[in-house]
Design an enzyme around this catalytic site. Structure first.
Site, PDB file in Angstrom:
ATOM      1  N   ASN A   9       0.785  -3.499  -1.656  1.00  0.00           N
ATOM      2  CA  ASN A   9       0.795  -4.998  -1.426  1.00  0.00           C
ATOM      3  C   ASN A   9      -0.470  -5.020  -1.925  1.00  0.00           C
ATOM      4  OD1 ASN A   9       0.444  -7.407  -1.998  1.00  0.00           O
ATOM      5  ND2 ASN A   9       0.683  -7.825   0.180  1.00  0.00           N
ATOM      6  N   TRP A  10      -1.099  -4.649  -3.539  1.00  0.00           N
ATOM      7  CA  TRP A  10      -2.507  -4.784  -3.714  1.00  0.00           C
ATOM      8  C   TRP A  10      -3.536  -6.121  -3.381  1.00  0.00           C
ATOM      9  CZ3 TRP A  10      -3.774  -1.879  -9.154  1.00  0.00           C
ATOM     10  CH2 TRP A  10      -2.798  -0.810  -8.662  1.00  0.00           C
ATOM     11  N   LYS A  11      -2.261  -6.777  -3.444  1.00  0.00           N
ATOM     12  CA  LYS A  11      -2.742  -8.519  -3.349  1.00  0.00           C
ATOM     13  C   LYS A  11      -3.514  -9.139  -4.703  1.00  0.00           C
ATOM     14  CE  LYS A  11      -2.482  -7.928   1.510  1.00  0.00           C
ATOM     15  NZ  LYS A  11      -2.535  -8.293   3.412  1.00  0.00           N
ATOM     16  N   HIS A  95       6.128 -12.626   1.677  1.00  0.00           N
ATOM     17  CA  HIS A  95       5.143 -11.981   2.431  1.00  0.00           C
ATOM     18  C   HIS A  95       3.655 -13.197   3.471  1.00  0.00           C
ATOM     19  CE1 HIS A  95       1.178 -10.017   3.117  1.00  0.00           C
ATOM     20  NE2 HIS A  95       1.728  -9.203   2.763  1.00  0.00           N
ATOM     21  N   GLU A  97       1.257 -14.059   3.735  1.00  0.00           N
ATOM     22  CA  GLU A  97      -0.153 -14.238   3.010  1.00  0.00           C
ATOM     23  C   GLU A  97       0.567 -16.003   2.529  1.00  0.00           C
ATOM     24  OE1 GLU A  97      -1.591 -10.758   1.387  1.00  0.00           O
ATOM     25  OE2 GLU A  97      -2.641 -10.725   3.071  1.00  0.00           O
ATOM     26  N   GLU A 165       7.273  -6.892   8.941  1.00  0.00           N
ATOM     27  CA  GLU A 165       6.074  -7.070   8.812  1.00  0.00           C
ATOM     28  C   GLU A 165       5.159  -8.407  10.083  1.00  0.00           C
ATOM     29  OE1 GLU A 165       4.229  -5.618   4.846  1.00  0.00           O
ATOM     30  OE2 GLU A 165       4.200  -7.455   4.770  1.00  0.00           O
ATOM     31  N   GLY A 171      -3.538  -6.251   8.205  1.00  0.00           N
ATOM     32  CA  GLY A 171      -5.348  -6.379   7.700  1.00  0.00           C
ATOM     33  C   GLY A 171      -6.017  -6.515   9.262  1.00  0.00           C
ATOM     34  N   SER A 211      -0.716  -2.576   8.973  1.00  0.00           N
ATOM     35  CA  SER A 211      -2.025  -2.262   8.774  1.00  0.00           C
ATOM     36  C   SER A 211      -1.431  -0.498   9.110  1.00  0.00           C
ATOM     37  CB  SER A 211      -2.789  -2.237  10.356  1.00  0.00           C
ATOM     38  OG  SER A 211      -2.735  -3.554  10.641  1.00  0.00           O
ATOM     39  N   GLY A 232      -0.610  -2.010   2.610  1.00  0.00           N
ATOM     40  CA  GLY A 232      -1.564  -3.157   1.577  1.00  0.00           C
ATOM     41  C   GLY A 232      -2.626  -3.080   1.231  1.00  0.00           C
ATOM     42  N   GLY A 233      -3.924  -2.621   2.444  1.00  0.00           N
ATOM     43  CA  GLY A 233      -5.600  -2.373   2.458  1.00  0.00           C
ATOM     44  C   GLY A 233      -5.431  -0.797   1.573  1.00  0.00           C
TER      45      GLY A 233
HETATM   46  C1  PEP Z   1       0.943  -6.325   3.238  1.00  0.00           C
HETATM   47  O1  PEP Z   1       0.079  -7.296   3.309  1.00  0.00           O
HETATM   48  O2  PEP Z   1       2.025  -6.299   3.322  1.00  0.00           O
HETATM   49  C2  PEP Z   1       0.035  -5.267   4.249  1.00  0.00           C
HETATM   50  C3  PEP Z   1       1.060  -3.697   4.482  1.00  0.00           C
HETATM   51  O3  PEP Z   1      -1.072  -5.404   4.905  1.00  0.00           O
HETATM   52  P1  PEP Z   1      -2.569  -3.652   5.187  1.00  0.00           P
HETATM   53  O4  PEP Z   1      -1.462  -2.582   5.606  1.00  0.00           O
HETATM   54  O5  PEP Z   1      -3.528  -4.498   4.847  1.00  0.00           O
HETATM   55  O6  PEP Z   1      -2.083  -4.647   6.477  1.00  0.00           O
END
Ligand code: PEP
Length: 261
Positions: A9-11, A95, A97, A165, A171, A211, A232-233
């Site tokens: 997930n690049w956001k 998601h 967010e 999640e 994040g 994370s 994600g990140g």
């Molecule tokens: C996400 O936003 O789906 C995610 C898994 O983010 P992160 O890995 O940055 O926690």
């Protein structure tokens, strides 16, 4: 279940040039990996161009959101038929967010899921509790409500991935204890079996997100009831994503041997 599933997930990140450079290298590195189902959820704006770059590889390109109607006066929104027309194969739905900043609830998530399924877009539906809900001992009741409300449209032909999640893990660099991840996944699996039966339950893979890093992905992917992970990140950096992919594949190979080629 022999493939390790990895989604990203690049956001709201990267320019088109950065995206194309990333994908040219990604296709070289991971475009044809045995034992890996790689789904790259990226900003919708870039999907057409990236889908062309990924053509002929096993990488599937997905959106980070979807609108639950087909056409009409919904300024700024992007529907399932529009996504499909540019080569989008997968959509991330619900998601945290989207829930937090755009007030999406389980009922809306259910309608988005229905629309994706109707247009042949493969859904990854995100569920998970907030920190407050977990601290109040409501994690299981929240997951139960989400499974009940989000998946009402499902029929026995449907296939999808569910991403557990926990919202507080996204994040933050903080993840649940490994047995807690396993416990949440077992609970979701049992809820699916209870509602839809054991046979249909095999149409659904359970992924963990929040994370995930190259350092913890081996342990997470080794857990029972975990069919893959979401980055994600970490997925914004090709080196981090690649190391994560290697660890995920290694865990899966150790725990779920592949059949002979
Ligand atoms: C996400 O936003 O789906 C995610 C898994 O983010 P992160 O890995 O940055 O926690």
């Amino acid at each position: 279940m022999n493939n390790c599933i990895v989604f990203t997930n690049w956001k709201m990140n990267k320019t088109l040039t950065e995206t194309e450079e990333f994908f040219k290298k990604l296709v070289e590195l991971h475009g044809d990996r045995r034992g890996l189902e790689l789904i790259m959820c990226i900003p919708s704006l870039y999907i057409g161009s990236v889908a062309s770059l990924c053509r002929g590889s096993s990488i599937r390109v997905g959106s980070e959101n979807i609108y639950p109607g087909n056409w009409g006066a919904y300024t700024g929104e992007i529907s399932a038929p529009m996504l499909a027309s540019v080569g989008c194969e997968v959509a991330l739905i619900g998601h945290s967010e989207r829930r937090k900043y755009f007030h999406e609830d389980d009922e809306l998530v259910g309608r988005k899921l229905k629309s994706a399924l109707e247009h042949g877009i493969f859904p990854i539906v995100c569920i998970g509790e907030t920190r407050e809900e977990r601290d109040a001992g409501r994690m299981f009741s929240v997951l139960e409500r989400q499974v009940e409300t989000c998946f009402q449209c499902l029929t026995t032909e449907n296939r999808l991935h569910i991403a557990y999640e926990p919202r507080w893990a996204i994040g933050t660099g903080v993840i649940p204890e490994y047995p807690e991840i396993e416990e949440a996944h077992r609970f979701i699996r049992e809820e699916i079996v209870k509602r839809y039966g054991t046979a249909f339950s095999t149409n659904i893979s359970l992924l963990y997100g929040g994370s995930v890093s190259p350092e913890n992905s081996f342990a997470i992917c080794s857990l029972e009831h975990v069919d893959g992970v979401g980055y994600g990140g970490c997925s914004l950096d090709l080196d981090c994503l690649s190391r994560g992919i290697e660890e995920s594949i290694r865990a899966f190979r150790d725990n779920h041997p592949l059949p002979p080629a």
